[in-house]
Design a protein around this motif. Structure first.
Motif, PDB file in Angstrom:
ATOM      1  N   ALA A  89       0.828  -1.210   0.000  1.00 32.60           N
ATOM      2  CA  ALA A  89       0.000   0.000   0.000  1.00 32.60           C
ATOM      3  C   ALA A  89       0.864   1.261   0.000  1.00 32.60           C
ATOM      4  N   VAL A  90       1.950   1.248   0.753  1.00 30.07           N
ATOM      5  CA  VAL A  90       2.854   2.401   0.780  1.00 30.07           C
ATOM      6  C   VAL A  90       3.473   2.612  -0.593  1.00 30.07           C
ATOM      7  N   ALA A  91       3.869   1.543  -1.259  1.00 27.50           N
ATOM      8  CA  ALA A  91       4.448   1.660  -2.604  1.00 27.50           C
ATOM      9  C   ALA A  91       3.447   2.259  -3.583  1.00 27.50           C
ATOM     10  N   VAL A  92       2.198   1.830  -3.484  1.00 29.34           N
ATOM     11  CA  VAL A  92       1.161   2.371  -4.370  1.00 29.34           C
ATOM     12  C   VAL A  92       0.944   3.855  -4.093  1.00 29.34           C
ATOM     13  N   VAL A  93       0.839   4.227  -2.825  1.00 30.68           N
ATOM     14  CA  VAL A  93       0.615   5.634  -2.469  1.00 30.68           C
ATOM     15  C   VAL A  93       1.793   6.509  -2.906  1.00 30.68           C
ATOM     16  N   VAL A 103       6.613  -4.299  -8.496  1.00 33.48           N
ATOM     17  CA  VAL A 103       8.021  -3.906  -8.653  1.00 33.48           C
ATOM     18  C   VAL A 103       8.243  -3.283 -10.025  1.00 33.48           C
ATOM     19  N   GLY A 104       7.748  -3.922 -11.051  1.00 35.13           N
ATOM     20  CA  GLY A 104       7.942  -3.412 -12.416  1.00 35.13           C
ATOM     21  C   GLY A 104       7.284  -2.061 -12.646  1.00 35.13           C
ATOM     22  N   LEU A 105       6.033  -1.928 -12.243  1.00 35.51           N
ATOM     23  CA  LEU A 105       5.328  -0.662 -12.452  1.00 35.51           C
ATOM     24  C   LEU A 105       5.886   0.447 -11.577  1.00 35.51           C
ATOM     25  N   GLY A 106       6.242   0.100 -10.345  1.00 34.80           N
ATOM     26  CA  GLY A 106       6.843   1.107  -9.470  1.00 34.80           C
ATOM     27  C   GLY A 106       8.146   1.632 -10.033  1.00 34.80           C
ATOM     28  N   THR A 107       8.949   0.725 -10.563  1.00 31.89           N
ATOM     29  CA  THR A 107      10.215   1.136 -11.180  1.00 31.89           C
ATOM     30  C   THR A 107       9.964   2.002 -12.409  1.00 31.89           C
ATOM     31  N   VAL A 120      -1.955   5.525 -16.570  1.00 29.37           N
ATOM     32  CA  VAL A 120      -2.297   4.114 -16.792  1.00 29.37           C
ATOM     33  C   VAL A 120      -1.448   3.223 -15.881  1.00 29.37           C
ATOM     34  N   LEU A 121      -0.150   3.548 -15.749  1.00 26.79           N
ATOM     35  CA  LEU A 121       0.721   2.764 -14.875  1.00 26.79           C
ATOM     36  C   LEU A 121       0.253   2.805 -13.429  1.00 26.79           C
TER      37      LEU A 121
END
Length: 113
Positions: A33-37, A105-109, A54-55
């Motif tokens: 959740a923290v990564a998404v926020v 991981v991929g989208l966050g990067t 979109v990402l």
């Protein structure tokens, strides 16, 4: 496992293992959740392009899918000790959790870069 009477079903003594596992799932879900926020914040602070929007939307969906898998596993581990040992994680839940982690991981990067 132990039994108090001859012929009685064994009583499960799980110790703290199921609780530790539930807590690990909760920590992982919180980290997700923290990564998404943080990714959402990163996009909102800049001029977002259509691709970034979109990402982030895909990131949110992957986070929700991971939350669903984690909730399912935590619910399974919350069974009372008298119900016997908790079921092992089924292949579908394991695959969903793994896929969501890789997508996050991929989208966050991709968003950060």
């Amino acid at each position: 496992m132990s039994s108090t009477e001859e012929g009685a079903p064994p009583v499960r003594d799980p110790g703290l293992q199921p609780e530790r596992t539930r807590m690990a799932w909760r920590r992982t879900t919180l980290a997700c959740a923290v990564a998404v926020v943080l990714a959402w914040r990163q996009v909102l602070l800049t001029q977002p392009t259509g691709t970034e929007v979109v990402l982030v939307a895909l990131l949110v969906l992957a986070g929700l899918a991971f939350l669903t898998a984690a909730h399912s596993r935590m619910h399974t581990l919350a069974a009372p000790p008298s119900a016997g040992p908790p079921r092992t994680m089924n292949a579908r839940t394991a695959l969903l959790a793994t896929a969501c982690t890789l997508v996050l991981v991929g989208l966050g990067t991709a968003i950060v870069l």
